[in-house]
Design a protein around this motif. Structure first.
Motif, PDB file in Angstrom:
ATOM      1  N   LEU A 136       0.735  -1.135   0.200  1.00 55.91           N
ATOM      2  CA  LEU A 136       0.005   0.050   0.036  1.00 55.91           C
ATOM      3  C   LEU A 136       0.912   1.309   0.079  1.00 55.91           C
ATOM      4  CD1 LEU A 136      -2.816   1.389   0.273  1.00 55.91           C
ATOM      5  CD2 LEU A 136      -2.765   1.183   2.653  1.00 55.91           C
ATOM      6  N   CYS A 137       1.941   1.225   0.720  1.00 55.77           N
ATOM      7  CA  CYS A 137       2.820   2.495   0.917  1.00 55.77           C
ATOM      8  C   CYS A 137       3.561   2.491  -0.497  1.00 55.77           C
ATOM      9  CB  CYS A 137       4.077   2.075   1.740  1.00 55.77           C
ATOM     10  SG  CYS A 137       3.016   2.523   3.535  1.00 55.77           S
ATOM     11  N   ALA A 138       3.790   1.536  -0.933  1.00 51.90           N
ATOM     12  CA  ALA A 138       4.382   1.630  -2.497  1.00 51.90           C
ATOM     13  C   ALA A 138       3.512   2.261  -3.629  1.00 51.90           C
ATOM     14  CB  ALA A 138       5.117   0.454  -3.071  1.00 51.90           C
ATOM     15  N   GLU A 139       2.288   1.855  -3.419  1.00 56.98           N
ATOM     16  CA  GLU A 139       1.278   2.495  -4.357  1.00 56.98           C
ATOM     17  C   GLU A 139       0.910   3.918  -4.045  1.00 56.98           C
ATOM     18  OE1 GLU A 139      -0.595   0.940  -6.887  1.00 56.98           O
ATOM     19  OE2 GLU A 139       1.007  -0.300  -6.864  1.00 56.98           O
ATOM     20  N   THR A 164       3.383  10.250   3.855  1.00 59.01           N
ATOM     21  CA  THR A 164       3.745  10.005   4.944  1.00 59.01           C
ATOM     22  C   THR A 164       3.938   8.485   5.533  1.00 59.01           C
ATOM     23  OG1 THR A 164       1.350  10.095   6.005  1.00 59.01           O
ATOM     24  CG2 THR A 164       2.875  12.161   5.958  1.00 59.01           C
ATOM     25  N   CYS A 165       3.839   7.597   4.629  1.00 55.96           N
ATOM     26  CA  CYS A 165       3.977   6.040   4.931  1.00 55.96           C
ATOM     27  C   CYS A 165       5.404   5.881   5.320  1.00 55.96           C
ATOM     28  CB  CYS A 165       3.573   5.128   3.702  1.00 55.96           C
ATOM     29  SG  CYS A 165       1.976   4.606   3.656  1.00 55.96           S
ATOM     30  N   ASN A 166       5.474   4.886   5.942  1.00 58.19           N
ATOM     31  CA  ASN A 166       6.870   4.295   6.176  1.00 58.19           C
ATOM     32  C   ASN A 166       6.842   2.614   5.823  1.00 58.19           C
ATOM     33  OD1 ASN A 166       6.543   2.721   8.626  1.00 58.19           O
ATOM     34  ND2 ASN A 166       6.385   4.567   9.539  1.00 58.19           N
ATOM     35  N   THR A 167       7.819   2.184   5.508  1.00 59.66           N
ATOM     36  CA  THR A 167       7.871   0.742   4.991  1.00 59.66           C
ATOM     37  C   THR A 167       8.673  -0.093   6.099  1.00 59.66           C
ATOM     38  OG1 THR A 167       9.704   1.025   3.740  1.00 59.66           O
ATOM     39  CG2 THR A 167       7.457   1.030   2.811  1.00 59.66           C
TER      40      THR A 167
END
Length: 106
Positions: free
Chosen positions: A11-14, A24-27
């Motif tokens: 989801l973060c990559a998308e 503001t995502c982190n993986t």
């Protein structure tokens, strides 16, 4: 939960692609960061509807499932009707910000 972490990373990559890298995502596998306090959702958990406060007229809001699929998208309309959704956790994305939304059964 490795499956949840993998779904979140996907989801973060998308989201990185959708926002041009301004997410503001982190993986790291840690829970998502909360959006700045200017963006608010109520009620949360939601039963039938939820309202978003702090959006601008040009903002596009996207409601995503945990697999990154866009379930609803609307522009500057602050109220979402979630009666058709299965109870669970969803993500609301507005620009680079993302909030967790819990949809619960009545």
């Amino acid at each position: 939960d490795p499956m949840a972490a993998a779904q979140y990373a996907y989801l973060c990559a998308e989201l990185e692609q959708l926002t041009g890298g301004r997410s503001t995502c982190n993986t790291s596998g840690l829970p998502p960061q909360e959006a700045p306090p200017t963006l608010q959702v109520f009620p949360n958990p939601a039963h039938s509807f939820f309202t978003v406060r702090g959006i601008m007229p040009e903002d596009t809001l996207r409601l995503l499932d945990l697999n990154g699929r866009v379930l609803m998208m609307q522009r500057a309309e602050p109220t979402f009707d979630v009666r058709s959704l299965t109870p669970g956790i969803y993500l609301l994305q507005s620009g680079p910000n993302m909030l967790r939304i819990l949809v619960s059964a009545d």
